[in-house]
Design a protein around this motif. Structure first.
Motif, PDB file in Angstrom:
ATOM      1  N   SER A  17       0.843  -1.192   0.000  1.00  0.00           N
ATOM      2  CA  SER A  17       0.000   0.000   0.000  1.00  0.00           C
ATOM      3  C   SER A  17       0.878   1.241   0.000  1.00  0.00           C
ATOM      4  CB  SER A  17      -0.914  -0.021   1.237  1.00  0.00           C
ATOM      5  OG  SER A  17      -1.843   1.034   1.187  1.00  0.00           O
ATOM      6  N   LEU A  18       1.511   1.510  -1.143  1.00  0.00           N
ATOM      7  CA  LEU A  18       2.388   2.666  -1.266  1.00  0.00           C
ATOM      8  C   LEU A  18       1.569   3.915  -1.571  1.00  0.00           C
ATOM      9  CD1 LEU A  18       5.162   1.076  -3.505  1.00  0.00           C
ATOM     10  CD2 LEU A  18       5.337   1.598  -1.070  1.00  0.00           C
ATOM     11  N   ARG A  26       9.457   5.369  -6.633  1.00  0.00           N
ATOM     12  CA  ARG A  26       9.877   4.075  -7.166  1.00  0.00           C
ATOM     13  C   ARG A  26       9.818   4.037  -8.694  1.00  0.00           C
ATOM     14  NH1 ARG A  26       9.323  -1.065  -4.318  1.00  0.00           N
ATOM     15  NH2 ARG A  26       9.385  -0.716  -2.073  1.00  0.00           N
ATOM     16  N   ALA A  27       8.720   4.590  -9.238  1.00  0.00           N
ATOM     17  CA  ALA A  27       8.490   4.513 -10.685  1.00  0.00           C
ATOM     18  C   ALA A  27       9.214   5.601 -11.461  1.00  0.00           C
ATOM     19  CB  ALA A  27       6.992   4.593 -10.967  1.00  0.00           C
ATOM     20  N   ARG A  28       9.824   6.542 -10.746  1.00  0.00           N
ATOM     21  CA  ARG A  28      10.503   7.690 -11.359  1.00  0.00           C
ATOM     22  C   ARG A  28       9.541   8.517 -12.217  1.00  0.00           C
ATOM     23  NH1 ARG A  28      14.396   3.595 -11.577  1.00  0.00           N
ATOM     24  NH2 ARG A  28      14.025   3.101 -13.778  1.00  0.00           N
ATOM     25  N   LEU A  29       8.360   8.730 -11.649  1.00  0.00           N
ATOM     26  CA  LEU A  29       7.331   9.564 -12.273  1.00  0.00           C
ATOM     27  C   LEU A  29       6.881  10.611 -11.265  1.00  0.00           C
ATOM     28  CD1 LEU A  29       5.136   6.792 -13.929  1.00  0.00           C
ATOM     29  CD2 LEU A  29       6.453   8.528 -15.147  1.00  0.00           C
ATOM     30  N   SER A  30       6.214  11.621 -11.749  1.00  0.00           N
ATOM     31  CA  SER A  30       5.660  12.627 -10.844  1.00  0.00           C
ATOM     32  C   SER A  30       4.263  12.208 -10.396  1.00  0.00           C
ATOM     33  CB  SER A  30       5.580  13.982 -11.547  1.00  0.00           C
ATOM     34  OG  SER A  30       4.603  13.949 -12.571  1.00  0.00           O
ATOM     35  N   ALA A  31       3.861  12.720  -9.249  1.00  0.00           N
ATOM     36  CA  ALA A  31       2.507  12.454  -8.768  1.00  0.00           C
ATOM     37  C   ALA A  31       1.472  12.999  -9.750  1.00  0.00           C
ATOM     38  CB  ALA A  31       2.317  13.083  -7.381  1.00  0.00           C
ATOM     39  N   ARG A  58       0.428  -0.747  -5.406  1.00  0.00           N
ATOM     40  CA  ARG A  58       1.234  -1.910  -5.045  1.00  0.00           C
ATOM     41  C   ARG A  58       2.625  -1.763  -5.669  1.00  0.00           C
ATOM     42  NH1 ARG A  58      -3.310  -4.200  -7.080  1.00  0.00           N
ATOM     43  NH2 ARG A  58      -2.129  -4.857  -8.936  1.00  0.00           N
ATOM     44  N   ALA A  59       3.608  -2.342  -5.011  1.00  0.00           N
ATOM     45  CA  ALA A  59       4.965  -2.297  -5.555  1.00  0.00           C
ATOM     46  C   ALA A  59       5.033  -2.996  -6.908  1.00  0.00           C
ATOM     47  CB  ALA A  59       5.951  -2.944  -4.580  1.00  0.00           C
ATOM     48  N   GLY A  60       4.172  -4.020  -7.088  1.00  0.00           N
ATOM     49  CA  GLY A  60       4.158  -4.754  -8.338  1.00  0.00           C
ATOM     50  C   GLY A  60       3.687  -3.940  -9.537  1.00  0.00           C
ATOM     51  N   THR A  62       4.964  -1.124 -10.346  1.00  0.00           N
ATOM     52  CA  THR A  62       6.084  -0.277 -10.765  1.00  0.00           C
ATOM     53  C   THR A  62       6.471  -0.533 -12.213  1.00  0.00           C
ATOM     54  OG1 THR A  62       6.925  -0.258  -8.499  1.00  0.00           O
ATOM     55  CG2 THR A  62       8.445   0.405 -10.244  1.00  0.00           C
ATOM     56  N   GLU A  63       6.520  -1.809 -12.610  1.00  0.00           N
ATOM     57  CA  GLU A  63       6.944  -2.129 -13.976  1.00  0.00           C
ATOM     58  C   GLU A  63       5.992  -1.519 -15.006  1.00  0.00           C
ATOM     59  OE1 GLU A  63       7.892  -5.979 -16.853  1.00  0.00           O
ATOM     60  OE2 GLU A  63       7.547  -6.267 -14.698  1.00  0.00           O
ATOM     61  N   GLN A  64       4.685  -1.593 -14.738  1.00  0.00           N
ATOM     62  CA  GLN A  64       3.727  -1.005 -15.671  1.00  0.00           C
ATOM     63  C   GLN A  64       3.894   0.507 -15.722  1.00  0.00           C
ATOM     64  OE1 GLN A  64      -0.362  -2.088 -14.991  1.00  0.00           O
ATOM     65  NE2 GLN A  64      -1.138  -0.714 -16.575  1.00  0.00           N
ATOM     66  N   ALA A  65       4.142   1.127 -14.587  1.00  0.00           N
ATOM     67  CA  ALA A  65       4.334   2.571 -14.554  1.00  0.00           C
ATOM     68  C   ALA A  65       5.552   2.975 -15.384  1.00  0.00           C
ATOM     69  CB  ALA A  65       4.493   3.045 -13.119  1.00  0.00           C
ATOM     70  N   ARG A  66       6.634   2.213 -15.242  1.00  0.00           N
ATOM     71  CA  ARG A  66       7.843   2.544 -16.002  1.00  0.00           C
ATOM     72  C   ARG A  66       7.634   2.296 -17.495  1.00  0.00           C
ATOM     73  NH1 ARG A  66      12.462   0.081 -11.867  1.00  0.00           N
ATOM     74  NH2 ARG A  66      12.250   1.741 -10.288  1.00  0.00           N
ATOM     75  N   LEU A  67       6.829   1.264 -17.838  1.00  0.00           N
ATOM     76  CA  LEU A  67       6.511   1.009 -19.246  1.00  0.00           C
ATOM     77  C   LEU A  67       5.773   2.199 -19.850  1.00  0.00           C
ATOM     78  CD1 LEU A  67       6.256  -0.775 -21.754  1.00  0.00           C
ATOM     79  CD2 LEU A  67       4.203  -1.788 -20.715  1.00  0.00           C
ATOM     80  N   VAL A  68       4.806   2.715 -19.130  1.00  0.00           N
ATOM     81  CA  VAL A  68       4.067   3.888 -19.616  1.00  0.00           C
ATOM     82  C   VAL A  68       5.022   5.049 -19.845  1.00  0.00           C
ATOM     83  CG1 VAL A  68       2.335   5.619 -19.015  1.00  0.00           C
ATOM     84  CG2 VAL A  68       1.886   3.202 -18.554  1.00  0.00           C
ATOM     85  N   ALA A  69       5.917   5.276 -18.873  1.00  0.00           N
ATOM     86  CA  ALA A  69       6.864   6.386 -18.990  1.00  0.00           C
ATOM     87  C   ALA A  69       7.782   6.208 -20.196  1.00  0.00           C
ATOM     88  CB  ALA A  69       7.683   6.505 -17.708  1.00  0.00           C
ATOM     89  N   LEU A  70       8.246   4.975 -20.431  1.00  0.00           N
ATOM     90  CA  LEU A  70       9.138   4.727 -21.565  1.00  0.00           C
ATOM     91  C   LEU A  70       8.416   4.912 -22.896  1.00  0.00           C
ATOM     92  CD1 LEU A  70      11.042   1.615 -20.180  1.00  0.00           C
ATOM     93  CD2 LEU A  70      11.998   3.899 -20.590  1.00  0.00           C
ATOM     94  N   LEU A  71       7.179   4.459 -22.971  1.00  0.00           N
ATOM     95  CA  LEU A  71       6.407   4.643 -24.201  1.00  0.00           C
ATOM     96  C   LEU A  71       6.175   6.122 -24.478  1.00  0.00           C
ATOM     97  CD1 LEU A  71       3.799   1.761 -23.780  1.00  0.00           C
ATOM     98  CD2 LEU A  71       5.669   1.858 -25.449  1.00  0.00           C
ATOM     99  N   ARG A  72       5.988   6.890 -23.427  1.00  0.00           N
ATOM    100  CA  ARG A  72       5.794   8.336 -23.607  1.00  0.00           C
ATOM    101  C   ARG A  72       7.070   8.994 -24.119  1.00  0.00           C
ATOM    102  NH1 ARG A  72       2.124  11.069 -24.826  1.00  0.00           N
ATOM    103  NH2 ARG A  72       2.379  12.806 -23.387  1.00  0.00           N
ATOM    104  N   GLN A  73       8.238   8.412 -23.782  1.00  0.00           N
ATOM    105  CA  GLN A  73       9.496   8.960 -24.293  1.00  0.00           C
ATOM    106  C   GLN A  73       9.628   8.765 -25.806  1.00  0.00           C
ATOM    107  OE1 GLN A  73      13.066   7.953 -22.098  1.00  0.00           O
ATOM    108  NE2 GLN A  73      11.958   7.957 -20.147  1.00  0.00           N
ATOM    109  N   LEU A  74       8.818   7.870 -26.375  1.00  0.00           N
ATOM    110  CA  LEU A  74       8.766   7.703 -27.829  1.00  0.00           C
ATOM    111  C   LEU A  74       7.769   8.668 -28.458  1.00  0.00           C
ATOM    112  CD1 LEU A  74       8.733   3.801 -28.125  1.00  0.00           C
ATOM    113  CD2 LEU A  74      10.673   5.345 -28.451  1.00  0.00           C
TER     114      LEU A  74
END
Length: 294
Positions: A17-18, A26-31, A58-60, A62-74
């Motif tokens: 419960s983060l 953790r996800a290196r994203l802004s609120a 959930r900590a789990g 994090t991977e989806q959050a980082r995927l979204v961020a990486l796709l946005r970098q494209l």
């Protein structure tokens, strides 16, 4: 509504419960980004406190959050990101491939356009026009089935292919196709201007064409009209040259030729498609870029 505690770092030990602040770190994203992704359904919190409105992750996730961020970098639009994120592995990879292929096609076109504009700005535009051979041809009066649409440049090519396909199929009930299909531009088609453009297929039987249009042409707003006899100034281009900006140079070359000979443009410009597009290679002639003149 999020309160002040929603942005706190929270108890990092509680991976189940983060708070939004802890998960953002953790996800290196802004609120702010996480709130946006929540609204769009890209990344929904594991739970939302009914009283405070605080979001918890959930900590789990994090991977989806980082995927979204990486796709946005494209520079992938959020709607496309949602499609990728919600697809399974193979389909997600396929969606990414399709998006990136479109990006590379667009960038290649922009690179060519930049080179073309560099030539114009440096005063070497005439060198571009010299590679186009311009001639004239007299075309007789013709009855055509036509379909008109307001469309921007990015939708133009698919619409041309689809509309000419529909009209050529309809021509079978109208005595058959009698000459090469063509597209008339009644106003500029670009990313800012939507024409309209008109796809035309010459047919043999005017009466049958009118009956067909009245009975079945309403779905695509098909109409029958008479295209008057005209003299066309034209240049023939290859399949590769149909792409921007080569086709712009072809149109301008014809306009230059017309002005140099003291002729007058007597109607909207057009593209005449006389070859099998699918079978043609990049260097095969497929299209005449033309202006009516007098």
């Amino acid at each position: 509504m999020d309160g002040g505690g929603d942005d706190g770092v929270g108890d990092a030990r509680d991976d189940a419960s983060l708070t939004i602040g802890a998960f953002a770190a953790r996800a290196r994203l802004s609120a702010k980004a996480l709130r946006l992704y929540d609204r769009l359904g890209l990344l929904v919190p594991a739970r939302v406190d009914e009283v405070s409105g605080y979001r918890y992750y959930r900590a789990g996730q994090t991977e989806q959050a980082r995927l979204v961020a990486l796709l946005r970098q494209l520079d992938m639009p959020l709607a496309r990101v949602a499609e990728v994120v919600h697809a399974d592995g193979d389909r997600a990879a396929g969606l990414l491939d399709a998006y990136w292929s479109a990006v590379e096609t667009r960038v290649a076109g922009q690179r060519t356009l930049a080179e073309y504009l560099r030539g114009r700005l440096s005063g070497r535009g005439s060198e571009v026009y010299e590679k186009f051979v311009v001639e004239t041809v007299d075309v007789p009066e013709r009855v055509v089935l036509s379909e008109t649409r307001h469309t921007l440049a990015d939708e133009l090519s698919p619409w041309i292919g689809a509309s000419l396909g529909r009209l050529e199929e309809a021509a079978g009930d109208c005595g058959g196709v009698t000459a090469a299909p063509f597209v008339v531009y009644h106003a500029e088609v670009s990313m800012e201007s939507d024409g309209p453009a008109e796809s035309c297929v010459p047919v043999a039987d005017a009466a049958a064409a009118r009956r067909w249009s009245e009975e079945r042409g309403r779905t695509w707003q098909t109409r029958v009209r008479v295209e008057p006899a005209r003299r066309l100034a034209y240049t023939r281009i290859t399949k590769a040259q149909v792409a921007h900006p080569q086709i712009l140079a072809a149109f301008e070359a014809v306009e230059e030729w017309i002005a140099a000979r003291g002729l007058t443009v007597a109607g909207p410009c057009r593209e005449v498609y006389f070859a099998d597009w699918e079978a043609a290679g990049p260097e095969d002639p497929v299209c005449d870029v033309a202006f009516p003149v007098e």
